[in-house]
Design a protein around this motif. Structure first.
Motif: not given
Length: 294
Positions: A128-154
């Motif tokens: 979430x802090x400096x991951x490339x995917x989350x950086x791209x989401x922020x760049x395109x105006x989206x909010x960051x996603x907790x990929x690694x700590x979200x039980x639904x995505x595990x």
């Protein structure tokens, strides 16, 4: 044996491996029915019968472990297993040999990376802090996603990792099966006016059907094995409810807490379930006219 001595010599390393690492360790199954003590040894430990199995099945963690293990394996079975077949069929249609070899090398490469590297790349991309995917989401105006700590995505992350790492390597057997098909069948189909799709549907798929079924049966037999390294490295406290499987449970109780007999009972349960599933799947395959594994 005298006539085929060189073939037996070629098979000898594999036979020795199976004996030393598959059959000899079966002696250790005994401790699943004991209160095993390393100081007293296997023969000197007290027998307790099915006590560890009863404790395991009555444990509230059993259903959680069973659910997580089955869910991860079923997702792999549905989404991962067909992909090597599809990739092999697509590679078979590539006419340029240099380009085909290049594509094969690209899809094979991830197999040779360890799970430590795969998980490291995943964390670098998805943190979430400096991951490339989350950086791209922020760049395109989206909010960051907790990929690694979200039980639904595990479970999804584990499936995607398995696909990326092993799908290309799994094509080898299917490409070999396709290469063994009689080319005269394709020539006869072309003369009858069959296009690529017809040839694929009526020649290629029926020709490799037995290979697909054998690998499917073997895959079903391993449905209780998720893969310790991947799940252990990807796990964290936030996803423990969906990330605890039989393999990590055995490690935590058997290695970290020293409950050798209990963890052996869990491992034996997994093996028995796998054996039963292989027998059932093999009988179903034979009932539908296929050869099966044995």
């Amino acid at each position: 044996m005298k006539r085929d001595k060189f073939l037996y010599m070629l098979a000898l390393p594999g036979i020795l491996f199976m004996i030393l690492f598959k059959y000899v360790p079966m002696w250790g199954i005994i401790i699943a029915f004991q209160n095993y003590s390393p100081y007293r040894g296997v023969l000197g430990s007290d027998w307790v019968g099915l006590e560890h199995f009863i404790r395991f099945f009555s444990n509230p963690d059993f259903m959680m472990l069973f659910r997580n293990t089955m869910a991860i394996n079923l997702m792999n079975l549905v989404f991962y297993f067909p992909l090597p077949i599809i990739i092999a069929l697509l590679l078979n249609e590539v006419m340029s040999k240099p380009f085909k070899k290049l594509l094969q090398s690209i899809v094979y490469l991830p197999h040779f990376l360890s799970w430590v590297i795969i998980v490291g790349i995943t964390i670098m991309m998805l943190t979430r802090t400096d991951g490339s995917i989350n950086n791209l989401l922020v760049y395109f105006g989206f909010e960051k996603i907790d990929f690694l700590t979200n039980p639904k995505l595990f479970w999804i992350l584990l499936t995607v990792q398995s696909i990326w790492k092993e799908a290309g390597w799994g094509t080898i057997i299917f490409l070999a099966a396709i290469a063994g098909l009689d080319t005269q069948l394709y020539e006869a189909a072309k003369m009858d006016g069959a296009k690529r799709l017809r040839q694929f549907w009526h020649i290629t798929l029926p020709g490799i059907r037995s290979v697909i079924l054998i690998l499917l049966i073997l895959r079903i037999g391993n449905i209780m094995d998720v893969g310790f390294e991947q799940v252990f490295l990807m796990g964290n406290g936030a996803v423990s409810n969906v990330g605890e499987v039989f393999d990590t449970y055995v490690y935590r109780l058997g290695i970290q807490q020293g409950q050798f007999s209990f963890s052996t009972a869990v491992g034996l349960f997994k093996s028995v379930v796998g054996l039963v599933l292989v027998v059932i799947a093999n009988k179903l395959a034979k009932r539908f006219g296929e050869e099966g594994v044995y």
